[in-house]
Write a protein that holds these residues in place. Structure first.
Motif, mmCIF file in Angstrom:
data_model
loop_
_atom_site.group_PDB
_atom_site.id
_atom_site.type_symbol
_atom_site.label_atom_id
_atom_site.label_comp_id
_atom_site.label_asym_id
_atom_site.label_seq_id
_atom_site.Cartn_x
_atom_site.Cartn_y
_atom_site.Cartn_z
ATOM 1 N N ARG A 1 0.929 -1.190 0.137
ATOM 2 C CA ARG A 1 -0.061 0.084 -0.045
ATOM 3 C C ARG A 1 1.051 1.158 0.156
ATOM 4 O O ARG A 1 1.619 1.407 0.953
ATOM 5 C CB ARG A 1 -1.025 0.086 1.117
ATOM 6 N N ARG A 2 0.593 2.002 -0.945
ATOM 7 C CA ARG A 2 1.582 3.488 -1.131
ATOM 8 C C ARG A 2 0.351 4.689 -1.236
ATOM 9 O O ARG A 2 -0.716 4.416 -2.073
ATOM 10 C CB ARG A 2 2.247 3.243 -2.185
ATOM 11 N N TYR A 3 0.615 5.526 -0.757
ATOM 12 C CA TYR A 3 -0.074 6.779 -0.819
ATOM 13 C C TYR A 3 0.677 8.037 -1.612
ATOM 14 O O TYR A 3 1.885 8.064 -1.669
ATOM 15 C CB TYR A 3 -0.456 7.304 0.555
ATOM 16 N N GLN A 4 -0.307 8.627 -2.300
ATOM 17 C CA GLN A 4 0.231 9.976 -2.961
ATOM 18 C C GLN A 4 -0.463 11.030 -2.042
ATOM 19 O O GLN A 4 -1.779 10.796 -1.471
ATOM 20 C CB GLN A 4 -0.200 10.014 -4.283
ATOM 21 N N TYR A 5 -0.187 12.120 -1.926
ATOM 22 C CA TYR A 5 -0.736 13.370 -1.219
ATOM 23 C C TYR A 5 -1.108 14.364 -2.065
ATOM 24 O O TYR A 5 -0.518 14.841 -2.901
ATOM 25 C CB TYR A 5 0.309 13.733 -0.129
ATOM 26 N N CYS A 6 -2.432 14.687 -1.845
ATOM 27 C CA CYS A 6 -3.031 15.537 -2.719
ATOM 28 C C CYS A 6 -3.765 16.757 -1.962
ATOM 29 O O CYS A 6 -4.233 16.629 -0.953
ATOM 30 C CB CYS A 6 -4.391 14.911 -3.372
ATOM 31 N N LEU A 7 -3.370 18.241 -2.725
ATOM 32 C CA LEU A 7 -3.721 19.192 -1.935
ATOM 33 C C LEU A 7 -5.398 19.404 -1.934
ATOM 34 O O LEU A 7 -5.982 19.172 -2.829
ATOM 35 C CB LEU A 7 -3.314 20.455 -2.493
ATOM 36 N N THR A 8 -5.837 19.884 -0.859
ATOM 37 C CA THR A 8 -7.199 19.831 -0.662
ATOM 38 C C THR A 8 -7.597 21.511 -1.080
ATOM 39 O O THR A 8 -6.565 22.095 -1.276
ATOM 40 C CB THR A 8 -7.790 19.971 0.654
ATOM 41 N N ASP A 9 -8.684 21.918 -0.919
ATOM 42 C CA ASP A 9 -9.199 23.352 -1.418
ATOM 43 C C ASP A 9 -8.558 24.114 -0.361
ATOM 44 O O ASP A 9 -7.894 25.347 -0.752
ATOM 45 C CB ASP A 9 -10.486 23.484 -1.275
ATOM 46 N N LYS A 10 -8.440 23.803 0.822
ATOM 47 C CA LYS A 10 -7.722 24.633 1.898
ATOM 48 C C LYS A 10 -6.352 24.526 1.726
ATOM 49 O O LYS A 10 -5.597 25.820 1.821
ATOM 50 C CB LYS A 10 -7.939 23.911 3.524
ATOM 51 N N GLY A 11 -5.575 23.498 1.156
ATOM 52 C CA GLY A 11 -4.157 23.598 0.859
ATOM 53 C C GLY A 11 -4.179 24.315 -0.435
ATOM 54 O O GLY A 11 -2.987 25.212 -0.428
ATOM 55 N N ARG A 12 -4.626 24.252 -1.309
ATOM 56 C CA ARG A 12 -4.517 25.038 -2.639
ATOM 57 C C ARG A 12 -4.588 26.736 -2.330
ATOM 58 O O ARG A 12 -3.991 27.342 -3.032
ATOM 59 C CB ARG A 12 -5.382 24.893 -3.812
ATOM 60 N N ASP A 13 -5.476 27.032 -1.193
ATOM 61 C CA ASP A 13 -5.326 28.471 -0.771
ATOM 62 C C ASP A 13 -4.244 28.993 -0.240
ATOM 63 O O ASP A 13 -4.113 30.346 0.140
ATOM 64 C CB ASP A 13 -6.602 28.712 0.138
ATOM 65 N N LEU A 14 -3.076 28.112 0.028
ATOM 66 C CA LEU A 14 -1.907 28.479 0.655
ATOM 67 C C LEU A 14 -1.028 29.067 -0.670
ATOM 68 O O LEU A 14 -0.037 29.521 -0.619
ATOM 69 C CB LEU A 14 -1.265 27.519 1.263
ATOM 70 N N TYR A 15 -1.562 28.882 -2.013
ATOM 71 C CA TYR A 15 -0.590 28.895 -3.027
ATOM 72 C C TYR A 15 -0.361 30.724 -2.844
ATOM 73 O O TYR A 15 0.974 30.911 -3.273
ATOM 74 C CB TYR A 15 -1.366 28.831 -4.314
#
Length: 168
Positions: free
Chosen positions: A76-90
């Protein structure tokens, strides 16, 4: 106030720093915005130890900045995806990059990253603009007023500080 209490204040800057206020977290955010979503890639580009990276990723997930998604079942391997909250840090990250280009003693002839506006094809020029009139502004152009609750919090902190000095 100690570091563990920084997010308990009414100050929006302190609340933001409680989530993303260390250099390692911002390097992870840089990589996520660059499209680097896998643990090994994040570790390679940030230089973080696996434990430190795992800790930061769990904190960002807990704060709703990113979400894990399985990309491989066995193992099992994961990737990490930005949420809307995370994208708002751009905009915050772009402002840090702009400051680093100006004050980081870098060679302007050799930029690390070129940011070009896709719409007009021109290099990005950052500036704060009023959402109402569109005028660019800087700190001296603003009038700031603390809300009642935040004013009381600040006064209480100042009193506690003075009382500590008097005892000290």
């Amino acid at each position: 106030m100690n570091w563990s209490e920084i997010g308990d204040t009414l100050c929006p800057i302190a609340r933001c720093l409680a989530v993303v206020g260390d250099r390692w977290t911002m390097l992870v955010m840089r990589e996520l915005f660059f499209g680097n979503q896998r643990f090994d890639g994040l570790q390679a580009q940030t230089g973080m130890s696996p434990h430190l990276l795992s800790t930061r990723l769990k904190r960002l997930e807990g704060d709703g900045i990113l979400a894990r998604a399985i990309y491989h079942d066995k193992p099992r391997r994961y990737q990490y995806c930005l949420t809307d909250k995370g994208r708002d840090l751009y905009p915050t990250l772009m402002t840090l990059a702009d400051w680093g280009r100006k004050w980081g003693e870098l060679d302007p002839a050799q930029p690390a990253v070129d940011a070009v506006h896709r719409h007009c094809g021109q290099p990005l020029q950052l500036g704060l603009a009023c959402a109402c009139c569109g005028e660019l502004f800087a700190a001296p152009d603003l009038d700031l007023a603390f809300g009642a609750a935040y004013s009381a919090e600040r006064a209480g902190r100042a009193q506690a500080f003075q009382a500590g000095k008097a005892r000290g």
